[in-house]
Design a protein around this motif. Sequence first.
Motif, PDB file in Angstrom:
ATOM      1  N   THR A  71     -28.256   4.783  78.767  1.00 21.66           N
ATOM      2  CA  THR A  71     -28.695   5.415  79.905  1.00 21.66           C
ATOM      3  C   THR A  71     -27.444   5.766  80.612  1.00 21.66           C
ATOM      4  O   THR A  71     -26.569   5.122  80.449  1.00 21.66           O
ATOM      5  N   TYR A  72     -27.755   6.785  81.232  1.00 25.75           N
ATOM      6  CA  TYR A  72     -26.564   7.258  82.448  1.00 25.75           C
ATOM      7  C   TYR A  72     -27.156   7.563  83.821  1.00 25.75           C
ATOM      8  O   TYR A  72     -28.389   8.299  83.724  1.00 25.75           O
ATOM      9  N   SER A  73     -26.490   7.380  84.712  1.00 29.33           N
ATOM     10  CA  SER A  73     -26.826   8.002  86.138  1.00 29.33           C
ATOM     11  C   SER A  73     -25.728   8.409  86.695  1.00 29.33           C
ATOM     12  O   SER A  73     -24.505   7.762  86.881  1.00 29.33           O
ATOM     13  N   PRO A  74     -25.970   9.714  87.498  1.00 31.78           N
ATOM     14  CA  PRO A  74     -26.852  10.441  87.710  1.00 31.78           C
ATOM     15  C   PRO A  74     -27.166  11.439  86.460  1.00 31.78           C
ATOM     16  O   PRO A  74     -26.336  11.730  85.708  1.00 31.78           O
ATOM     17  N   LEU A  75     -28.401  11.806  86.724  1.00 25.29           N
ATOM     18  CA  LEU A  75     -28.824  12.875  85.759  1.00 25.29           C
ATOM     19  C   LEU A  75     -29.130  14.410  86.186  1.00 25.29           C
ATOM     20  O   LEU A  75     -29.558  14.496  87.364  1.00 25.29           O
ATOM     21  N   PRO A  76     -29.288  15.489  85.335  1.00 26.22           N
ATOM     22  CA  PRO A  76     -29.577  16.815  86.128  1.00 26.22           C
ATOM     23  C   PRO A  76     -31.164  16.573  86.652  1.00 26.22           C
ATOM     24  O   PRO A  76     -31.956  16.122  86.003  1.00 26.22           O
ATOM     25  N   ALA A  77     -31.092  17.063  87.875  1.00 27.38           N
ATOM     26  CA  ALA A  77     -32.832  16.803  88.596  1.00 27.38           C
ATOM     27  C   ALA A  77     -33.468  17.723  87.946  1.00 27.38           C
ATOM     28  O   ALA A  77     -34.826  17.166  87.747  1.00 27.38           O
ATOM     29  N   LYS A  78     -33.396  18.894  87.362  1.00 27.58           N
ATOM     30  CA  LYS A  78     -34.342  19.687  86.860  1.00 27.58           C
ATOM     31  C   LYS A  78     -34.501  19.624  85.192  1.00 27.58           C
ATOM     32  O   LYS A  78     -35.077  20.432  84.471  1.00 27.58           O
ATOM     33  N   MET A  79     -33.852  18.457  84.700  1.00 33.07           N
ATOM     34  CA  MET A  79     -33.805  18.311  83.261  1.00 33.07           C
ATOM     35  C   MET A  79     -35.060  17.645  82.964  1.00 33.07           C
ATOM     36  O   MET A  79     -35.660  16.655  83.529  1.00 33.07           O
ATOM     37  N   GLU A  80     -35.963  18.355  81.864  1.00 31.28           N
ATOM     38  CA  GLU A  80     -36.858  17.410  81.219  1.00 31.28           C
ATOM     39  C   GLU A  80     -36.547  17.016  79.886  1.00 31.28           C
ATOM     40  O   GLU A  80     -36.147  17.676  78.866  1.00 31.28           O
ATOM     41  N   TRP A  81     -36.561  15.324  79.748  1.00 36.33           N
ATOM     42  CA  TRP A  81     -36.104  14.988  78.821  1.00 36.33           C
ATOM     43  C   TRP A  81     -37.204  14.867  77.527  1.00 36.33           C
ATOM     44  O   TRP A  81     -38.363  14.573  77.770  1.00 36.33           O
ATOM     45  N   ASP A  82     -36.725  15.176  76.472  1.00 34.24           N
ATOM     46  CA  ASP A  82     -37.363  15.257  75.239  1.00 34.24           C
ATOM     47  C   ASP A  82     -37.471  13.851  74.687  1.00 34.24           C
ATOM     48  O   ASP A  82     -36.486  13.343  73.767  1.00 34.24           O
ATOM     49  N   THR A  83     -38.527  13.210  74.572  1.00 40.58           N
ATOM     50  CA  THR A  83     -38.723  11.686  74.273  1.00 40.58           C
ATOM     51  C   THR A  83     -39.098  11.532  72.803  1.00 40.58           C
ATOM     52  O   THR A  83     -39.470  10.330  72.396  1.00 40.58           O
ATOM     53  N   ALA A  84     -39.486  12.728  72.012  1.00 38.69           N
ATOM     54  CA  ALA A  84     -40.012  12.426  70.780  1.00 38.69           C
ATOM     55  C   ALA A  84     -39.327  11.495  69.647  1.00 38.69           C
ATOM     56  O   ALA A  84     -39.844  10.773  69.251  1.00 38.69           O
ATOM     57  N   ARG A  85     -38.084  11.738  69.653  1.00 36.93           N
ATOM     58  CA  ARG A  85     -37.278  10.790  68.716  1.00 36.93           C
ATOM     59  C   ARG A  85     -37.334   9.331  69.283  1.00 36.93           C
ATOM     60  O   ARG A  85     -37.606   8.411  68.424  1.00 36.93           O
ATOM     61  N   ILE A  86     -37.330   9.434  70.484  1.00 37.27           N
ATOM     62  CA  ILE A  86     -37.365   7.764  70.946  1.00 37.27           C
ATOM     63  C   ILE A  86     -38.708   7.055  70.693  1.00 37.27           C
ATOM     64  O   ILE A  86     -38.791   5.821  70.272  1.00 37.27           O
ATOM     65  N   GLU A  87     -39.943   7.913  70.677  1.00 37.89           N
ATOM     66  CA  GLU A  87     -41.164   7.304  70.833  1.00 37.89           C
ATOM     67  C   GLU A  87     -41.265   6.809  69.275  1.00 37.89           C
ATOM     68  O   GLU A  87     -41.829   5.988  69.017  1.00 37.89           O
ATOM     69  N   ARG A  88     -40.527   7.654  68.375  1.00 36.39           N
ATOM     70  CA  ARG A  88     -40.795   7.205  66.898  1.00 36.39           C
ATOM     71  C   ARG A  88     -40.167   6.086  66.493  1.00 36.39           C
ATOM     72  O   ARG A  88     -40.626   5.177  65.992  1.00 36.39           O
ATOM     73  N   LEU A  89     -38.875   5.789  67.295  1.00 37.53           N
ATOM     74  CA  LEU A  89     -37.977   4.552  67.045  1.00 37.53           C
ATOM     75  C   LEU A  89     -38.832   3.517  67.644  1.00 37.53           C
ATOM     76  O   LEU A  89     -39.024   2.440  67.170  1.00 37.53           O
ATOM     77  N   VAL A  90     -39.114   3.689  68.971  1.00 45.71           N
ATOM     78  CA  VAL A  90     -40.071   2.671  69.652  1.00 45.71           C
ATOM     79  C   VAL A  90     -41.170   1.950  68.702  1.00 45.71           C
ATOM     80  O   VAL A  90     -41.452   0.828  68.821  1.00 45.71           O
ATOM     81  N   SER A  91     -41.954   3.122  68.362  1.00 43.60           N
ATOM     82  CA  SER A  91     -43.262   2.608  67.910  1.00 43.60           C
ATOM     83  C   SER A  91     -43.123   1.948  66.469  1.00 43.60           C
ATOM     84  O   SER A  91     -44.144   1.348  66.104  1.00 43.60           O
ATOM     85  N   ARG A  92     -42.027   2.122  66.048  1.00 47.65           N
ATOM     86  CA  ARG A  92     -41.571   1.527  64.650  1.00 47.65           C
ATOM     87  C   ARG A  92     -41.092  -0.027  64.849  1.00 47.65           C
ATOM     88  O   ARG A  92     -40.727  -0.957  63.808  1.00 47.65           O
ATOM     89  N   SER A  93     -40.754  -0.386  66.046  1.00 46.54           N
ATOM     90  CA  SER A  93     -40.070  -1.465  66.213  1.00 46.54           C
ATOM     91  C   SER A  93     -40.942  -2.451  66.901  1.00 46.54           C
ATOM     92  O   SER A  93     -42.157  -2.315  67.236  1.00 46.54           O
ATOM     93  N   GLN A  94     -40.568  -3.837  66.560  1.00 42.89           N
ATOM     94  CA  GLN A  94     -41.379  -5.145  67.121  1.00 42.89           C
ATOM     95  C   GLN A  94     -41.004  -5.499  68.614  1.00 42.89           C
ATOM     96  O   GLN A  94     -41.745  -6.278  69.135  1.00 42.89           O
ATOM     97  N   GLU A  95     -39.978  -4.989  69.059  1.00 44.77           N
ATOM     98  CA  GLU A  95     -39.544  -5.401  70.468  1.00 44.77           C
ATOM     99  C   GLU A  95     -38.398  -4.355  70.933  1.00 44.77           C
ATOM    100  O   GLU A  95     -37.870  -3.848  70.387  1.00 44.77           O
TER     101      GLU A  95
END
Length: 341
Positions: A71-95
């Motif tokens: 993660t990093y801060s600050p980020l562009p205020a008008k950015m929409e982060w595409d979470t599709a890749r992260i959702e795949r990895l989280v859903s396949r993890s146990q923790e």
Amino acid sequence: MKHYLNTKHLAFVLCLGAAAAQAQTAEGSAPPAAAVEATAPATVVVSGRRPGPGVWKVSSRGGHVMWVFGTYSPLPAKMEWDTARIERLVSRSQEVLKPPIAKAHIGFFSGLTALPELIGIKKNPDDAQLRDVLPAELYTHWTVLKEKYIGADSGVEHYRPLFAGEELMLAGVKKNGLSFGTEVIGKIEKIAKKNKVRMSDSGYDVVLDDPRKLVQDFKTSQVDDVACLASTLDTLDVDLETMRQRANAWANGNIAEIHSLDYTDRQDTCLDAVLGSSFVKDAAGLRQMRERLRASWLRTAEKSLAANASTFAVLEMRDIVGPKGYLAALQAKGYAVESPN
């Protein structure tokens, strides 16, 4: 029954700025803001749907993996982060391992009685104003940037330098098309909850025997936080361009640029000012905070790597990149570490 209080809610770590901007600290006195703007064109902050950075892969000899997201801060205020890749990895993890923080454990009733003491905690002792506690040159620098980013708010003139700096940083980041990016970790938590993946702490517990006294001591103690405010002013004058570059690099997933940027920042200067103060001397759990957080995360990460086929971990980018990063420590222990492309 225990009451849990994240130390970021206490005065002595408010200087961290839970979402404090990470920017390279400049040395010496900074030139006036107008001069900087005249000599260097500002980077346009990206907007719209962005992929964000890739993830680091840590592998154990047993074939287990940990995906590490920075993660990093600050980020562009008008950015929409595409979470599709992260959702795949989280859903396949146990923790999911949350970023390491220090948590204060205090008795429930003593915790409640301590909270009223927080009133007025941002103000200088003896109701002093910034012009009374800052060197003349630094105060002049402060007034220029205060006028630019905050305006005529006179209340902030009574704040301790570290809190005045935080108010200025918040206003400066907003006016430059950036935000503190706290929604990123929030989205990851929602993804974990949606997929019923457990989330675990990776920091350590701070035992505060008398939090009320600690707060009282802070309110009456002098804190050498002038360097903290000076670093904040320099950040907004000299290093704002670097902040924009980092924000764009994160949003666009530019790993090469992420690696090339220096992550020394004002956060360290402000934390040093507080943790080096006399009122902290009786709070053993706060001493060597950085070292203890690093050690705690490494222990938790190794435990998760041993127990889970797949783990997803979240760290600040500054704790990932570079020879002193957390992943370099895992690599030294024999784990394989792969950087994203």
